[in-house]
Design a protein around this motif. Structure first.
Motif, short mmCIF file in Angstrom:
data_model
loop_
_atom_site.label_atom_id
_atom_site.label_comp_id
_atom_site.label_asym_id
_atom_site.label_seq_id
_atom_site.Cartn_x
_atom_site.Cartn_y
_atom_site.Cartn_z
N ALA A 129 0.65 -0.83 0.13
CA ALA A 129 0.13 -0.17 0.16
C ALA A 129 0.98 1.29 0.33
O ALA A 129 0.27 2.73 -0.62
N SER A 136 2.55 6.28 -6.86
CA SER A 136 1.77 7.05 -7.78
C SER A 136 2.24 8.04 -7.89
O SER A 136 2.45 9.20 -9.00
N LEU A 180 -8.40 -2.10 3.61
CA LEU A 180 -7.88 -2.03 1.78
C LEU A 180 -8.42 -1.04 1.32
O LEU A 180 -8.45 -0.45 0.08
N THR A 181 -10.53 -1.13 1.04
CA THR A 181 -11.03 0.37 0.93
C THR A 181 -10.25 1.45 1.19
O THR A 181 -10.65 2.70 0.46
N VAL A 184 -7.62 2.58 -1.57
CA VAL A 184 -7.86 2.36 -2.97
C VAL A 184 -8.67 4.14 -2.68
O VAL A 184 -8.62 5.00 -3.65
N LEU A 187 -5.49 6.27 -3.08
CA LEU A 187 -5.78 6.63 -4.16
C LEU A 187 -6.14 7.77 -5.04
O LEU A 187 -5.45 8.46 -6.00
N THR A 188 -7.68 7.11 -5.29
CA THR A 188 -8.86 7.91 -6.01
C THR A 188 -8.38 9.93 -6.05
O THR A 188 -8.54 10.21 -6.38
N PHE A 259 -14.35 3.68 3.19
CA PHE A 259 -13.45 4.08 1.78
C PHE A 259 -14.84 5.90 1.25
O PHE A 259 -14.33 6.70 0.88
#
Length: 300
Positions: A129, A136, A180-181, A184, A187-188, A259
């Motif tokens: 992660a 990125s 984990l969400t 995500v 990163l979004t 999330f």
């Protein structure tokens, strides 16, 4: 006097810098002291997700879990006809069956989903992660440096790292679960943050081509003008995604709640960092160059 009529975003940024620095310091203190509240995705243990045909109360579930001999008390959370039980250790097959048997006594239509993560897998997930975020950021630095210049790249990276860290800090301060969400979502958020920043930077670059900036005040006026020209576009984009994330938070399932919450927080901070962090920071980096230009002899 020509600068008085426009909103001075550069001046207002000083207050946002103070707010962001204070929140960052608080986040660093909480992270150093308490760390993050990792879900079973990032630490060894078993996560038991139970779908029920009726709602159970806390005493009933505690009675069921007490039938299993474990070193630490599990964490129990409830949803609508759902119960989540998280253990800090990995349950063996006998313990799995014993827990199912106790819950089935309370609701014979219950269904189970048991996820287990061992220590090495948890470490690998956390490490990957971090790598994902760093890679990125590196890609963004390269892209912005090629398309614009290094000052734009530095300012954009500071802004997006600010957005990502504020989300992490708030999750640490309020002890919200990181799964984990959540990664995500971070990163979004980075993607949306750099998008808003690039829109403003593109307008700054365009205005630089058609104007003559000889002093710091000229540059400051250019930044304020560029932000004003792109403000509504940035706000509309952020608000549209914010509404979707907000209703996902209200009406979405338990599995995407963190999330959605991370997205809501990140979009709010991303919208203002592009305006009040990235652009004024570029101005600070550009200021020295303009001072050199002003002090150089005129040619011709």
């Amino acid at each position: 006097m020509r600068f008085k009529k426009e909103l001075d975003f550069v001046h207002l940024s000083k207050y946002f810098y103070i707010f962001s620095i204070a929140l960052t310091v608080a986040g660093l203190i909480f992270l150093a002291t308490f760390g993050l509240n990792y879900s079973v995705d990032f630490k060894a243990g078993s996560n038991v997700d139970i779908s029920l045909s009726k709602n159970l109360n806390l005493d009933q579930v505690k009675t069921a879990t007490s039938a299993i001999d474990v070193d630490h008390e599990p964490t129990i959370s409830f949803g609508d006809q759902r119960v989540n039980i998280r253990y800090d250790e990995v349950l063996d097959e006998a313990q799995d069956e014993a827990l199912k048997a106790e819950i089935l006594k309370l609701d014979d239509k219950a269904s189970f989903e048991i996820n287990t993560v061992d220590t090495e897998m948890a470490k690998e997930l956390a490490r990957n992660a971090i790598y994902a975020v760093l890679i990125s950021c590196l890609g963004i630095i390269i892209y912005v440096s090629i398309r614009f210049e290094w000052r734009f790249a530095v300012a954009s990276i500071v802004a997006l790292l600010h957005d990502a860290f504020i989300v992490v800090a708030l999750f640490s301060i309020f002890r919200l679960e990181v799964d984990l969400t959540f990664i995500v979502a971070v990163l979004t958020i980075i993607g949306y943050s750099i998008n808003d920043t690039i829109v403003i930077f593109d307008r700054i670059r365009e205005n630089l081509r058609f104007g003559k900036q000889k002093t710091y005040e000229d540059l400051k006026h250019l930044v304020n003008k560029s932000v004003a020209q792109t403000l509504m576009r940035s706000l509309y984009t952020a608000f549209t995604v914010f509404i979707a994330a907000f209703f996902l938070l209200l009406f979405g399932g338990e599995s995407i709640k963190m999330f959605s919450l991370a997205m809501v927080i990140g979009l709010l901070f991303g919208a203002y960092s592009s305006i009040f962090i990235a652009s004024p920071l570029w101005l600070v980096l550009k200021k020295r160059e303009k001072v050199k230009v002003k002090s150089s002899p005129n040619k011709g």
